[in-house]
Design an enzyme around this catalytic site. Sequence first.
Site, mmCIF file in Angstrom:
data_model
loop_
_atom_site.group_PDB
_atom_site.id
_atom_site.type_symbol
_atom_site.label_atom_id
_atom_site.label_comp_id
_atom_site.label_asym_id
_atom_site.label_seq_id
_atom_site.Cartn_x
_atom_site.Cartn_y
_atom_site.Cartn_z
ATOM 1 N N ARG A 1 0.763 -1.203 -0.045
ATOM 2 C CA ARG A 1 -0.029 -0.041 -0.137
ATOM 3 C C ARG A 1 0.949 1.247 -0.019
ATOM 4 O O ARG A 1 0.594 2.127 -0.649
ATOM 5 C CB ARG A 1 -0.773 0.077 1.296
ATOM 6 N N CYS B 1 -1.139 5.894 8.839
ATOM 7 C CA CYS B 1 -1.994 4.702 8.331
ATOM 8 C C CYS B 1 -2.909 5.066 7.373
ATOM 9 O O CYS B 1 -2.843 6.080 6.492
ATOM 10 C CB CYS B 1 -2.120 3.793 9.315
#
Length: 283
Positions: free
Chosen positions: A186, A240
């Site tokens: 990611r 995040c």
Amino acid sequence: MTAQTRRWLVDADELARLLAGDDPPLVLDARWNLLGPDGREEFEAGHVPGSRWVDLEHELSGHDDRSRGGAGRHPLPTPEVFQAAMRRVGLDPGRAVVAVDGGALLPAARLWWLLRDAGHDRVQVLDGGFAAWRAAGQPVETGPSAAVAPGGFVAGPPRLPATDAAGVQQALAEGRPVVDVRAAARYRGDEEPVDPVGGHVPGAQNLPSALLFGQDGRLLPPAELARVLGDLGPEPVLYCGSGVTASQTVLALAEAGREDGVLYAGSWSDWVSDPGRPVQTGG
């Protein structure tokens, strides 16, 4: 606190002893699913006896103009929203709390962070979550939380380090570390299952949160956490996808003896909400 001291975590057997004592903690279960229904159904299927479920989406997150940390999927709730949630579950000032989730220490760490931010330091996280409780052979209760009288919890003014997108840009300009704790795929932008844009904040380094856990699924001991986190400079800004996993990394830093982790609560979901902000892909 030294890097050898476990302050913020409690294991299942120790929690059982505390619950049998004269001053039992209030166990708050924050189970939640990123891509599925909320955790209430899981809670009602089995939980630590006497525990109460809290809703990450609506009680541990806020979605109005006063939310801290920017926009995104899970910005921080206002003190008023959080105070109401803690009163609903019967929390009084000074009472010990143990935060529980399914096992990954994600929503439990968000609850831990919010309580400390509001001035309530008497809080720990169940290491390994409800999965560890069951594995230890401890008793399980089913059904919804029992009705309780409202508590008198008072949320004090915010006191833990938190920032927004402007603060991230300032940290980068000052040469302070900005750390993306998502999985490497990611971070690189190879895949993005949740947000509309893949990649990372230009200049951010990657420290996947999975590195903080042992093969048993529990957070590493403090000395090992200190080793894994040792290369981070002072006052690292942690982000995040939406600020929940970053709370977990702040918890790990605290277990390693550091209280300087800065939470970017809006995280990647907030960063990419403005198409004018730069995005970097690759390693």
